[in-house]
Design an enzyme around this catalytic site. Structure first.
Site, PDB file in Angstrom:
ATOM      1  CB  SER A   1      33.282  30.676  40.131  1.00  0.00           C
ATOM      2  OG  SER A   1      34.733  30.497  39.331  1.00  0.00           O
TER       3      SER A   1
ATOM      4  CG  ASP B   1      38.058  34.038  42.407  1.00  0.00           C
ATOM      5  OD1 ASP B   1      38.750  34.505  43.494  1.00  0.00           O
ATOM      6  OD2 ASP B   1      37.827  32.819  42.673  1.00  0.00           O
TER       7      ASP B   1
ATOM      8  CG  ASP C   1      47.227  36.190  31.757  1.00  0.00           C
ATOM      9  OD1 ASP C   1      46.488  36.556  32.464  1.00  0.00           O
ATOM     10  OD2 ASP C   1      48.271  36.990  31.750  1.00  0.00           O
TER      11      ASP C   1
END
Ligand SMILES: C[S@@+](CC[C@H](N)C(=O)[O-])C[C@H]1O[C@@H](n2cnc3c(N)ncnc32)[C@H](O)[C@@H]1O
Length: 272
Positions: free
Chosen positions: A91, A155, A134
């Site tokens: 991505s 994702d 995160d």
């Protein structure tokens, strides 16, 4: 953190996710105003398929390898981009390839080695920021963007048993901070029950204008297998519901094996 995307690069789920991602980025680029893209679970950026983990599992042979010669019309844009990249683009590489001069990308990756590899890949690229953090937390910290418009791709690896719950909490948090943003969140379809519960939770939430695009290769009754996948999209751009079904049908035509229960389509989970 055991999940390494390199084992799965270019598989059917990547094809579904990345073909929709390309469509969304093109749609956002119709307007000349700059956009911001946040990729919360970014991976390493791009992948070798001919050696290493992907060559070991060969998942790409039932994925991108089936789309190459020649790609059906609706997939030509995505497959052309893959060909141009050489290595299979994850991505971050896809987003970077479609960014314009004033667009910006922020990638988050929590695995230390993968975050380092991604940092190296984008070294000295002033349009891209790589965060070793995160991605769910970043939905609070990095939104809303200065640009005021853009896309958030979520994702996750679904290693955690409560990943659907974490995803919904993340979508709510991100959307509360960036209401006009387009959010796209990938999810696995192993069996129906968790997906039904996820859809029901979205329907009952404050989220509005939500659709799900799904592709299922076989009746999802074996929870240990990835039988299909979907992408929930909040604020789908103009013509998403008209054009993405053809994209899904083209993917299924190439990736499906005519197994009982295969299918694809869009579901509207919440109206505007
Ligand atoms: C499915 S892969 C991402 C693939 C990538 N989006 C692509 O399309 O090329 C999920 C990635 O998320 C990373 N990860 C897991 N938990 C995370 C978290 N809480 N925040 C950010 N990254 C995380 C994993 O190390 C893995 O690289």
């Amino acid at each position: 953190m055991n999940y390494r995307h390199a084992y799965h690069a270019g598989n059917f789920a990547d094809c579904v996710k990345h073909a929709i991602l390309v469509w969304l980025l093109r749609a956002l680029a119709h307007k000349p105003a700059p956009m911001f893209v946040l990729d919360t679970h970014a991976g390493v950026g791009r992948y070798r398929l001919d050696e290493g983990p992907a060559a070991h599992t060969m998942e790409w042979r039932n994925g991108i390898a089936r789309l190459l010669d020649p790609p059906p019309g609706p997939l030509a844009d995505y497959v052309g981009l893959v060909r141009d990249q050489g290595l299979y683009p994850g991505s971050p590489a896809i987003i970077r390839a479609l960014m314009r001069a004033d667009d910006r990308l922020a990638c988050c990756e929590l695995h230390p080695e993968d975050a380092l590899a991604l940092r190296r890949y984008f070294l000295r690229d002033r349009r891209v920021a790589v965060h070793h953090r995160d991605g769910y937390e970043a939905l609070g910290a990095l939104l809303p963007p200065q640009a005021g418009r853009g896309l958030v791709l979520i994702d996750p690896p679904y290693e955690a048993t409560d990943e659907f719950e974490r995803l919904l909490a993340g979508l709510r948090r991100g959307h509360a901070r960036f209401r006009s943003g387009v959010f796209a969140a990938w999810y696995p379809i192993k069996h129906r029950a968790p997906v039904r519960a996820f859809h029901a939770a979205i329907r009952e939430s404050v989220l509005r204008d939500v659709v799900a695009a799904e592709l299922v290769l076989r009746e999802p009754i074996e929870p240990a297998r990835l039988n299909g996948c979907g992408m929930v999209v909040i604020n789908p751009p103009y013509r998403f519901e008209q054009e993405v079904p053809a994209l899904l049908a083209a993917l299924l035509g190439q990736l499906g094996a005519h197994e009982p229960g295969e299918g694809c389509g869009l579901l509207r989970l919440a109206d505007e």
